[in-house]
Design a protein around this motif. Structure first.
Motif, PDB file in Angstrom:
ATOM      1  N   GLN A  57      -5.207  82.057 -65.592  1.00  0.00           N
ATOM      2  CA  GLN A  57      -4.041  81.164 -65.556  1.00  0.00           C
ATOM      3  C   GLN A  57      -2.755  81.940 -65.280  1.00  0.00           C
ATOM      4  O   GLN A  57      -1.897  81.495 -64.510  1.00  0.00           O
ATOM      5  N   LEU A  58      -2.620  83.103 -65.910  1.00  0.00           N
ATOM      6  CA  LEU A  58      -1.409  83.898 -65.706  1.00  0.00           C
ATOM      7  C   LEU A  58      -1.354  84.455 -64.291  1.00  0.00           C
ATOM      8  O   LEU A  58      -0.276  84.530 -63.685  1.00  0.00           O
ATOM      9  N   LEU A  59      -2.514  84.853 -63.772  1.00  0.00           N
ATOM     10  CA  LEU A  59      -2.562  85.303 -62.376  1.00  0.00           C
ATOM     11  C   LEU A  59      -2.215  84.155 -61.433  1.00  0.00           C
ATOM     12  O   LEU A  59      -1.573  84.350 -60.391  1.00  0.00           O
ATOM     13  N   ARG A  60      -2.639  82.947 -61.786  1.00  0.00           N
ATOM     14  CA  ARG A  60      -2.316  81.775 -60.960  1.00  0.00           C
ATOM     15  C   ARG A  60      -0.805  81.565 -60.886  1.00  0.00           C
ATOM     16  O   ARG A  60      -0.253  81.247 -59.827  1.00  0.00           O
ATOM     17  N   ILE A  61      -0.123  81.749 -62.021  1.00  0.00           N
ATOM     18  CA  ILE A  61       1.344  81.616 -62.012  1.00  0.00           C
ATOM     19  C   ILE A  61       1.956  82.650 -61.082  1.00  0.00           C
ATOM     20  O   ILE A  61       2.790  82.327 -60.221  1.00  0.00           O
ATOM     21  N   ARG A  62       1.536  83.909 -61.257  1.00  0.00           N
ATOM     22  CA  ARG A  62       2.161  85.006 -60.518  1.00  0.00           C
ATOM     23  C   ARG A  62       1.884  84.931 -59.021  1.00  0.00           C
ATOM     24  O   ARG A  62       2.792  85.158 -58.205  1.00  0.00           O
ATOM     25  N   TYR A  63       0.667  84.647 -58.641  1.00  0.00           N
ATOM     26  CA  TYR A  63       0.268  84.781 -57.238  1.00  0.00           C
ATOM     27  C   TYR A  63       0.098  83.450 -56.503  1.00  0.00           C
ATOM     28  O   TYR A  63      -0.091  83.455 -55.291  1.00  0.00           O
ATOM     29  N   GLU A  64       0.178  82.328 -57.211  1.00  0.00           N
ATOM     30  CA  GLU A  64       0.073  81.031 -56.547  1.00  0.00           C
ATOM     31  C   GLU A  64       1.309  80.165 -56.800  1.00  0.00           C
ATOM     32  O   GLU A  64       1.979  79.744 -55.851  1.00  0.00           O
ATOM     33  N   ILE A  65       1.619  79.919 -58.062  1.00  0.00           N
ATOM     34  CA  ILE A  65       2.690  78.968 -58.386  1.00  0.00           C
ATOM     35  C   ILE A  65       4.058  79.469 -57.934  1.00  0.00           C
ATOM     36  O   ILE A  65       4.792  78.749 -57.229  1.00  0.00           O
ATOM     37  N   LEU A  66       4.439  80.683 -58.310  1.00  0.00           N
ATOM     38  CA  LEU A  66       5.769  81.188 -57.959  1.00  0.00           C
ATOM     39  C   LEU A  66       5.955  81.320 -56.443  1.00  0.00           C
ATOM     40  O   LEU A  66       6.973  80.853 -55.912  1.00  0.00           O
ATOM     41  N   PRO A  67       5.013  81.922 -55.695  1.00  0.00           N
ATOM     42  CA  PRO A  67       5.198  81.984 -54.238  1.00  0.00           C
ATOM     43  C   PRO A  67       5.243  80.603 -53.572  1.00  0.00           C
ATOM     44  O   PRO A  67       6.038  80.372 -52.662  1.00  0.00           O
ATOM     45  N   GLU A  68       4.389  79.682 -54.047  1.00  0.00           N
ATOM     46  CA  GLU A  68       4.374  78.348 -53.450  1.00  0.00           C
ATOM     47  C   GLU A  68       5.677  77.605 -53.748  1.00  0.00           C
ATOM     48  O   GLU A  68       6.222  76.905 -52.878  1.00  0.00           O
ATOM     49  N   ALA A  69       6.202  77.753 -54.963  1.00  0.00           N
ATOM     50  CA  ALA A  69       7.478  77.115 -55.307  1.00  0.00           C
ATOM     51  C   ALA A  69       8.605  77.660 -54.437  1.00  0.00           C
ATOM     52  O   ALA A  69       9.467  76.907 -53.975  1.00  0.00           O
ATOM     53  N   ALA A  70       8.599  78.969 -54.202  1.00  0.00           N
ATOM     54  CA  ALA A  70       9.626  79.579 -53.342  1.00  0.00           C
ATOM     55  C   ALA A  70       9.539  79.025 -51.923  1.00  0.00           C
ATOM     56  O   ALA A  70      10.558  78.720 -51.294  1.00  0.00           O
ATOM     57  N   ARG A  71       8.309  78.867 -51.424  1.00  0.00           N
ATOM     58  CA  ARG A  71       8.126  78.310 -50.078  1.00  0.00           C
ATOM     59  C   ARG A  71       8.629  76.867 -50.013  1.00  0.00           C
ATOM     60  O   ARG A  71       9.318  76.473 -49.058  1.00  0.00           O
ATOM     61  N   LEU A  72       8.302  76.080 -51.031  1.00  0.00           N
ATOM     62  CA  LEU A  72       8.719  74.674 -51.062  1.00  0.00           C
ATOM     63  C   LEU A  72      10.236  74.539 -51.146  1.00  0.00           C
ATOM     64  O   LEU A  72      10.833  73.667 -50.506  1.00  0.00           O
ATOM     65  N   MET A  73      10.879  75.426 -51.923  1.00  0.00           N
ATOM     66  CA  MET A  73      12.338  75.388 -52.018  1.00  0.00           C
ATOM     67  C   MET A  73      12.971  75.740 -50.681  1.00  0.00           C
ATOM     68  O   MET A  73      13.967  75.129 -50.277  1.00  0.00           O
ATOM     69  N   SER A  74      12.402  76.735 -49.979  1.00  0.00           N
ATOM     70  CA  SER A  74      12.924  77.099 -48.660  1.00  0.00           C
ATOM     71  C   SER A  74      12.814  75.927 -47.690  1.00  0.00           C
ATOM     72  O   SER A  74      13.660  75.743 -46.822  1.00  0.00           O
ATOM     73  N   ALA A  75      11.743  75.142 -47.848  1.00  0.00           N
ATOM     74  CA  ALA A  75      11.533  73.974 -46.994  1.00  0.00           C
ATOM     75  C   ALA A  75      12.273  72.739 -47.509  1.00  0.00           C
ATOM     76  O   ALA A  75      12.140  71.656 -46.930  1.00  0.00           O
ATOM     77  N   ARG A  76      13.037  72.920 -48.611  1.00  0.00           N
ATOM     78  CA  ARG A  76      13.804  71.842 -49.238  1.00  0.00           C
ATOM     79  C   ARG A  76      12.911  70.703 -49.737  1.00  0.00           C
ATOM     80  O   ARG A  76      13.328  69.557 -49.802  1.00  0.00           O
ATOM     81  N   GLU A  77      11.680  71.049 -50.104  1.00  0.00           N
ATOM     82  CA  GLU A  77      10.762  70.080 -50.716  1.00  0.00           C
ATOM     83  C   GLU A  77      10.865  70.250 -52.232  1.00  0.00           C
ATOM     84  O   GLU A  77       9.965  70.773 -52.899  1.00  0.00           O
ATOM     85  N   PHE A  78      12.000  69.824 -52.778  1.00  0.00           N
ATOM     86  CA  PHE A  78      12.352  70.171 -54.153  1.00  0.00           C
ATOM     87  C   PHE A  78      11.463  69.490 -55.192  1.00  0.00           C
ATOM     88  O   PHE A  78      11.143  70.084 -56.217  1.00  0.00           O
ATOM     89  N   ALA A  79      11.078  68.245 -54.951  1.00  0.00           N
ATOM     90  CA  ALA A  79      10.244  67.540 -55.935  1.00  0.00           C
ATOM     91  C   ALA A  79       8.921  68.266 -56.143  1.00  0.00           C
ATOM     92  O   ALA A  79       8.465  68.447 -57.284  1.00  0.00           O
ATOM     93  N   ASP A  80       8.308  68.718 -55.038  1.00  0.00           N
ATOM     94  CA  ASP A  80       7.041  69.449 -55.143  1.00  0.00           C
ATOM     95  C   ASP A  80       7.253  70.806 -55.812  1.00  0.00           C
ATOM     96  O   ASP A  80       6.411  71.265 -56.590  1.00  0.00           O
ATOM     97  N   ALA A  81       8.382  71.455 -55.508  1.00  0.00           N
ATOM     98  CA  ALA A  81       8.684  72.746 -56.131  1.00  0.00           C
ATOM     99  C   ALA A  81       8.859  72.585 -57.644  1.00  0.00           C
ATOM    100  O   ALA A  81       8.360  73.403 -58.428  1.00  0.00           O
TER     101      ALA A  81
END
Length: 380
Positions: A44-68
């Motif tokens: 779960q902690l690896l999922r946060i570090r290597y999946e959730i945080l990078p994906e949230a950063a990508r979504l914010m860059s794309a201005r998909e804030f609700a998904d982020a």
């Protein structure tokens, strides 16, 4: 002796590459492998570090804030469940920034609260990011007193850091925020220190950004000579960065030697196309020289600004003529520059109509009517 420092659960959970390769893949029909609670936590902690945080950063860059937001809130729930303070702070800061970008300042402060409370209790260099975000939020929502409180805490945390990049970034942020709220006397020394730090570190963006704001502050403080010095240094570093990046692009990639790797400084992000920034800086120097009465020097920088603007397009050229009109209006104490100001505003208006820029059309028309305040004109 104190016991050796243990790695965090997330770091310890990542298996080495060779052990991963050696692990036999399950065969079809085999019963599912039952994981221990420790393995589930590590996953779960690896999922946060290597999946959730990078994906949230990508979504914010794309201005998909609700998904982020959804991604980050999931991460906060997981990190809270396992009481992983470092990850929880990182997620809180990321979620707060996500809300702040959307101008949702109340939610931004609520999201930041876990990281901010920890920063106030523990202090240290790790407190820099929560305090910097809190300062930005409070400035944006108009709470200048609380902004100052957070900036003092940020400076205190920065003084405990050994990372000169972080210290320079903190000085630049503090200087910019104080400039934005009009505290120019407090802003200028911080911006000067940030520029010095940027020069020492080879961080062209930090140095140029600090000099740009310092020049604007000094001009508002009726110190045009010092403003010219700041903006000329900004121009110098922008031109230097452009030359270095052009040379780097032409070089053939070679494998560095071992001793070169050891001596090599960390690479700074490239500034990219600096023409817009150089154009604005030349326009600023034109304004300052005109206010000092050194018109020949002013005209040199106006021509430089126009030359760059023509490369960038008619909208940028219109902006240069708008700043030219504002500069002549400011310098026209006895009406001697009124004709030059009118001519510049007309050129701006014609170009603005060509590119259909309602903002520039309105600004040029106000200039022609002399319906401008000093603060607006000083902004160019």
């Amino acid at each position: 002796q104190p016991p050796p420092k243990q790695p965090s659960a997330a770091a310890a959970a990542k298996p080495p590459a060779d052990s991963q390769a050696a692990t036999a893949a399950p065969k079809p029909g085999d019963p599912p492998v039952q994981k221990t609670p420790e393995q589930i936590k590590a996953d779960q902690l690896l999922r946060i570090r290597y999946e959730i945080l990078p994906e949230a950063a990508r979504l914010m860059s794309a201005r998909e804030f609700a998904d982020a937001e959804e991604q980050l809130e999931d991460g906060v729930a997981i990190a809270s469940q396992y009481d992983e303070r470092e990850l929880l702070n990182e997620l809180s800061c990321a979620l707060s920034k996500c809300f702040m970008i959307q101008n949702k300042y109340k939610q931004a402060l609520e999201a930041l609260n876990p990281a901010l409370m920890h920063a106030r209790r523990e202090g240290g260099p790790e407190a820099m990011r929560p305090h910097s975000i809190a300062a930005e939020i409070n400035k944006a929502k108009g709470d200048v007193d609380q902004m100052r409180v957070e900036l003092r805490a940020l400076m205190e945390a920065a003084s405990e850091s050994n990372d000169e990049q972080e210290q320079g970034a903190a000085l630049l942020l503090a200087g910019c925020l104080l400039f934005d709220v009009g505290d120019l006397n407090a802003a200028v020394p911080l911006l000067s220190s940030a520029a010095t730090a940027g020069e020492k570190l080879g961080n062209h963006n930090m140095r140029a950004g600090a000099r740009n704001r310092a020049g604007a502050a000094l001009l508002r403080m009726r110190q045009p000579k010092q403003a010219v010095e700041a903006w000329m240094d900004e121009l110098k570093v922008l031109e230097q960065a452009g030359a270095e990046e052009a040379m780097a692009a032409m070089k053939v990639k070679e494998e560095p030697k071992e001793e070169e790797i050891e001596k090599k400084k960390p690479e700074m992000p490239p500034l990219g196309d600096t023409r817009g920034r150089r154009c604005k800086a030349h326009g600023n120097v034109f304004m300052a020289h005109l206010l000092m009465g050194t018109r020949p020097a002013a005209e040199v920088h106006l021509q430089h600004a126009l030359s760059i603007a023509k490369e960038l397009g008619k909208e940028e050229e219109a902006r240069v003529w708008l700043q030219c009109g504002n500069s002549h209006t400011l310098a026209s104490v006895d009406g001697s520059n009124d004709g030059d100001a009118t001519e510049a505003y007309k050129k701006c208006l014609d170009l603005a109509k060509e590119v259909k820029s309602l903002e520039l059309i309105a600004a040029a028309e106000k200039g022609l009517k002399k319906d401008l305040d000093v603060a607006t004109m000083l902004r160019g």
